[in-house]
Write an enzyme that holds these catalytic residues in place. Structure first.
Site, PDB file in Angstrom:
ATOM      1  CE  LYS A 108       0.594 138.796  96.505  1.00 29.17           C
ATOM      2  NZ  LYS A 108       0.559 139.687  96.469  1.00 29.17           N
TER       3      LYS A 108
HETATM    4  C1  LIG Z   1      -0.067 141.372  96.762  1.00 29.00           C
HETATM    5  C2  LIG Z   1       0.258 142.205  96.240  1.00 29.00           C
HETATM    6  C3  LIG Z   1       0.114 143.553  97.247  1.00 29.00           C
HETATM    7  C4  LIG Z   1      -0.885 143.710  98.127  1.00 29.00           C
HETATM    8  O1  LIG Z   1      -0.520 143.133  99.430  1.00 29.00           O
HETATM    9  P1  LIG Z   1      -1.680 142.349 100.696  1.00 29.00           P
HETATM   10  O2  LIG Z   1      -0.545 141.574 101.690  1.00 29.00           O
HETATM   11  O3  LIG Z   1      -2.627 141.792  99.656  1.00 29.00           O
HETATM   12  O4  LIG Z   1      -2.011 143.693 100.942  1.00 29.00           O
HETATM   13  C5  LIG Z   1       0.516 144.938  97.135  1.00 29.00           C
HETATM   14  N1  LIG Z   1       1.536 144.471  95.653  1.00 29.00           N
HETATM   15  C6  LIG Z   1       2.091 143.317  94.778  1.00 29.00           C
HETATM   16  C7  LIG Z   1       2.974 144.348  93.508  1.00 29.00           C
HETATM   17  C8  LIG Z   1       1.202 142.113  95.046  1.00 29.00           C
HETATM   18  O5  LIG Z   1       1.488 141.444  95.168  1.00 29.00           O
END
Ligand SMILES: *Cc1c(COP(=O)(O)O)cnc(C)c1O
Length: 485
Positions: free
Chosen positions: A107
């Protein structure tokens, strides 16, 4: 570049306006009117992440000046000179590590940039009030991203009993004079609904406006979060070319551990912009609604919800899928509206058979259960000397199964979090008795066991003072928010 809504493609707005608004008023998501093509970049520029990122963002946010200064600042605190390095495991897998940012999850790749882009897009007057409901990772990444960004104030709401110990500590120790964290009595849906209610409450909006604030959000349907994710796919490709692992122009696959479909959608956008991508492999955990969608062409919510050890992928409504559906349907906003209406009313929608065939050229999908995920962590560590987190392990497990189909295309596995964010689960998967070990003891144990040093960001949490202690009933939140602005 102008953007349009997936539910009304005739109204065009600038990328900046779309980012500040978050979501279209018709309930749709903003998408670029056309896909710009990747600019020509020297090898040096393609390997300088802030430069690459600025060039990609500049294709969309052409009205914002000085983007390179923004991306330089955003990625300054990342713990790796390449920002998002591709590493090669002992057995030759390529892993794109997206977790070298301040909160150790992917993120950060977007949430480090978004606040600064928003500040640049705001113009000369007014302040932004960012409201974020989180089930864990997003809240902390947003707090870090907005921390002390001028003319912004951020309030994060998390379910009082719904986040991991490490995730809670990361949030309640947040520094910055413009950051607020509120625990909500209830679950994630309660927190999320309370935030949605604030956005649509005219009186609340007027009260905030009276204090000089307009509301905005930082969740993953915001185009300002999607756009910064495109660059790391280009970066991964450039790194492989620079290291002689692939020829320039050679098509490669990516495997992406998927929840809300934001990360993998950015890869699809990169492909549409000209990156030589063969297939995108969508990896799910036991909440495998996307696997069924890709295999059968229907998206059906009528199914149980599972809590797994990859919580950021425990999602049934993958919001960003709407953007892919829009492309599949030939950008027919009326058709998309009808499908989304059907999803809301009947809990399902189906895509026409012909579209499903088109889907199969770009995508493949599969999933791993908890056992397969645990075995993958152990196998990767013991046989390949690479320790993945629980989310990345899902992608690695899916890739193992995919390889058996015989596709020899070079493939990059996208790694979305540091294993130290989930130390108890990772230890358990390695077969270590970790019961009773608290987060920090578990993290230290993991470090001893693997020889990988404990990230400072985790170690520092143990002694950091708690700054945010408020716990609120959901109907007391509006008053609490007005109290901090
Ligand atoms: C948010 C997240 C995901 C999923 O990503 P998306 O963009 O929602 O498909 C996968 N792994 C981690 C560690 C995340 O924080």
């Amino acid at each position: 570049m102008k953007l349009v809504s997936t539910r009304n493609s005739s109204e065009r707005i600038s990328a900046s306006a779309a980012m500040l608004a978050g979501m279209a008023p018709d309930g749709g998501l903003y998408v670029p009117e056309t896909f710009p093509q990747i600019p020509e970049l020297s090898e040096k520029a393609a390997l300088d992440y802030p430069v690459l990122s600025a060039r990609v963002l500049g294709l969309f946010f052409d009205e914002i000046k000085g983007i390179e200064a923004i991306t330089r600042e955003a990625y300054k605190s990342f713990g790796h000179p390449l920002v998002a390095p591709v590493v090669k495991t002992a057995s030759g897998e390529y892993v794109l590590e997206l977790w070298h940012g301040p909160t150790l999850a992917f993120k950060d790749m977007a949430l480090s940039v978004l606040p600064r882009l928003m500040a640049a897009a705001m113009g000369e007057s007014g302040n932004l009030l960012i409201l974020v409901a989180t089930s864990g990772d997003t809240g902390k990444a947003a707090l870090e991203g907005f921390c002390d960004v001028p003319r912004t104030r951020i309030v994060v709401f998390y379910p009082n009993d719904g986040v991991s110990n490490m995730q809670r500590l990361q949030m309640v120790t947040q520094e910055g004079s413009n950051t607020h964290v509120m625990a909500v009595r209830g679950n994630f849906d309660d927190a999320q609904n309370a935030v949605k209610a604030m956005f649509t409450d005219a009186v609340f909006n007027a009260q905030a406006a009276h204090k000089g604030y307009s509301l905005s959000s930082a969740n993953s349907i915001n185009f300002g979060r999607l756009a910064p994710q495109i660059a790391y796919y280009l970066s991964a490709y450039a790194q492989l070319v620079a290291h002689g692992e692939i020829n320039n122009g050679e098509r490669i696959n990516f495997v992406v551990p998927t929840g809300n479909f934001g990360n993998i959608l950015a890869a699809y956008y990169a492909k549409r912009m000209g990156l030589p991508v063969a297939r995108l492999i969508c990896a799910s955990n036991k909440n495998n609604i996307l696997t069924d969608f890709f295999k059968q062409g229907s998206y059906c919510l009528e199914r149980p919800f599972f809590k797994t050890m990859s919580p950021s992928m425990d999602i049934l409504i993958s919001s960003n899928l709407e953007r892919l559906v829009f492309e599949l349907m030939g950008r027919d906003a009326t058709a998309v509206s009808a499908m989304m209406q059907r999803l809301k009313e009947e809990g399902r929608f189906d895509i026409p058979k012909a579209m499903q065939a088109a889907l199969e050229t770009d995508f493949y999908a599969d999933w791993c259960d908890e056992d397969e995920t645990a075995q993958t962590i152990r196998r990767m560590f013991e046989q390949k000397n690479y320790l993945p987190d629980t989310h990345t392990a899902v992608a690695m497990g899916v890739f193992e199964k995919y390889k058996k189909l015989g596709d020899r295309t070079k493939t990059v596995i996208v790694s979305t979090a540091s294993p130290y964010k989930f130390p108890e689960d990772v230890l358990c998967c390695l077969g270590v008795q970790a019961e009773g070990l608290t987060g920090f003891d578990a993290a230290r144990r993991l470090s001893e066991l693997t020889g990988l040093s404990l990230p400072l960001k985790i170690a520092a949490l143990e002694t950091k003072p708690v700054r945010h202690t408020g716990v609120y009933e959901k109907d007391a939140l509006q008053k609490a928010v007005l109290g901090v602005i």
